[in-house]
Design an enzyme around this catalytic site. Structure first.
Site, PDB file in Angstrom:
ATOM      1  N   ARG A 298      -8.458  60.272 -27.720  1.00  0.00           N
ATOM      2  CA  ARG A 298      -8.542  61.003 -26.439  1.00  0.00           C
ATOM      3  C   ARG A 298      -7.174  60.919 -25.723  1.00  0.00           C
ATOM      4  O   ARG A 298      -6.584  59.862 -25.606  1.00  0.00           O
ATOM      5  CB  ARG A 298      -9.622  60.391 -25.570  1.00  0.00           C
TER       6      ARG A 298
ATOM      7  N   GLY B 220      -6.151  59.860 -11.822  1.00  0.00           N
ATOM      8  CA  GLY B 220      -7.527  60.283 -11.551  1.00  0.00           C
ATOM      9  C   GLY B 220      -8.206  60.715 -12.834  1.00  0.00           C
ATOM     10  O   GLY B 220      -7.754  60.376 -13.937  1.00  0.00           O
TER      11      GLY B 220
ATOM     12  N   GLY C  32      -8.711  62.492 -15.803  1.00  0.00           N
ATOM     13  CA  GLY C  32      -7.775  63.315 -16.554  1.00  0.00           C
ATOM     14  C   GLY C  32      -8.331  64.648 -17.001  1.00  0.00           C
ATOM     15  O   GLY C  32      -7.627  65.669 -16.997  1.00  0.00           O
TER      16      GLY C  32
ATOM     17  N   GLY D  53      -5.350  62.021 -22.067  1.00  0.00           N
ATOM     18  CA  GLY D  53      -5.628  62.490 -20.708  1.00  0.00           C
ATOM     19  C   GLY D  53      -4.521  63.369 -20.171  1.00  0.00           C
ATOM     20  O   GLY D  53      -3.748  63.983 -20.913  1.00  0.00           O
TER      21      GLY D  53
ATOM     22  N   THR E 169      -4.052  53.793 -13.605  1.00  0.00           N
ATOM     23  CA  THR E 169      -2.850  54.447 -14.132  1.00  0.00           C
ATOM     24  C   THR E 169      -1.705  54.175 -13.170  1.00  0.00           C
ATOM     25  O   THR E 169      -1.921  54.024 -11.978  1.00  0.00           O
ATOM     26  CB  THR E 169      -3.111  55.963 -14.215  1.00  0.00           C
TER      27      THR E 169
HETATM   28  N1  ASP Z   1      -5.485  60.069 -15.379  1.00  0.00           N
HETATM   29  C1  ASP Z   1      -5.731  58.993 -16.302  1.00  0.00           C
HETATM   30  C2  ASP Z   1      -6.429  59.533 -17.505  1.00  0.00           C
HETATM   31  O1  ASP Z   1      -7.328  60.345 -17.364  1.00  0.00           O
HETATM   32  C3  ASP Z   1      -6.532  57.884 -15.739  1.00  0.00           C
HETATM   33  C4  ASP Z   1      -6.146  57.431 -14.361  1.00  0.00           C
HETATM   34  O2  ASP Z   1      -5.344  58.027 -13.702  1.00  0.00           O
HETATM   35  O3  ASP Z   1      -6.685  56.429 -13.913  1.00  0.00           O
HETATM   36  O4  ASP Z   1      -6.115  59.097 -18.591  1.00  0.00           O
END
Ligand code: ASP
Length: 309
Positions: A201, A225, A227, A203, A173
């Site tokens: 879905r 991170g 989500g 996040g 992300t």
């Molecule tokens: N936070 C993002 C999500 O859960 C994924 C990521 O940060 O890598 O969609």
């Protein structure tokens, strides 16, 4: 006020063979956006510009390079927020747009809403002149290959990105926080979401308070991170509240990350407080990150450093 900028390219278990691409991508975006900020680019424009560049870089899981979901579609989440009037815009599970972060900004500035999802979000993007594209324009070979491997049953690929914990696969992300000369704070976040995510879905990234927050009186944060954990502890807002109560950005970030223990989560944050101090913190194995404040040297890293930045 001193200028400050911090960007990230995702907190996860970045594989060794992707380290250099992650580092170089962050460095390029940090330098270019910083140059523009020194020439007077406002914080809100700076975070949008930084995230657009990261969305264009196929190294990162946002815009071009975004993950495929379980139904072989690219559904993306993005958000943007400014800290003066607490205005925010976001899109969730949007398909077929080149720059989700710019659609989020359009939602903030040209709609009466904060968050638009799915088909309605894409229609809004089209009606407001955002750049549209096909799924195959966003899809890169690496992601198709990963998708096919997961479909063949290689579950370890889902776990690879986050081996240290039990949960799925946060990955790459992107996000940015900035403070401009006028002391205005802004934040932006954009993602293709997690590996093997279900259709529909959503996040943390497009959820104000979870994946992003900005308040000129307290601070700004962009999260990355797992989500499903970040959502439940409202991570970005927790970090901003910590800065508002006087903690320096790194300490506020670490305290917010500690709250993830209850949901067995893991994440990373880039943060700037109202004095223009900046930090990047994470409790995943790695996080691509870059931080620069006026008068200091730019800092770019993917691996953990003893300094803990
Ligand atoms: N936070 C993002 C999500 O859960 C994924 C990521 O940060 O890598 O969609």
């Amino acid at each position: 006020m001193p200028l400050a900028l911090a960007v990230h390219g995702g907190a996860w278990n970045v594989p060794d063979d992707a380290l250099e691409a992650n580092r170089a991508g962050i460095e390029r975006v940090l330098r270019q956006t910083w140059r523009e900020m020194q020439q007077g680019l406002p914080a809100l424009d700076a975070v949008e510009a930084a995230v657009r560049l990261l969305e264009d870089d196929p190294t990162f899981n946002a815009g071009r390079g975004a993950r495929l979901n379980r139904e072989h579609r690219v559904e993306m989440d993005a958000s943007i927020m400014e800290g003066e009037g607490l205005r925010a815009g976001a899109v969730a599970a949007i398909e077929g747009v080149r720059h989700p972060v710019s659609v989020a900004r359009l939602v903030m500035e040209r709609s009466r809403h904060v968050l638009l999802a799915g088909r309605g979000a894409r229609r809004f993007a089209r009606e407001h002149g955002a750049e549209l594209c096909r799924t195959r324009d966003l899809l890169v070979g690496r992601e198709l290959e990963r998708y096919l491997r997961v479909r063949r049953g290689e579950r370890d690929l889902v776990d690879l990105e986050f081996r240290a914990r039990r949960h799925g696969a946060p990955s790459d992300t992107v996000g940015a926080v900035a403070m401009d000369r006028a002391g205005r704070l802004a934040a932006a976040t954009s993602t293709g979401g997690t590996q093997d995510k279900a259709a529909g879905r959503v996040g943390d990234s497009p959820v104000i308070g979870a994946g992003i927050y900005a308040d000129d009186r307290r601070g700004a944060a962009s999260a990355t991170g797992w989500g499903e954990g970040i959502l439940r502890v409202v991570l970005a807002k927790a970090a901003v509240d910590g800065m508002g109560s006087g903690l320096p950005p790194a300490a506020a970030g670490r305290r917010a990350l500690a709250s993830l223990a209850r949901v067995e989560g893991a994440a990373g944050l880039v943060l700037i407080d109202r004095e223009g101090r900046a930090a990047a913190v994470f409790d995943t194995p790695r996080m691509a990150r870059g931080v620069v404040v006026e008068g200091g040297r730019p800092f770019v890293a993917v691996q953990r450093r003893a300094r803990g930045r």
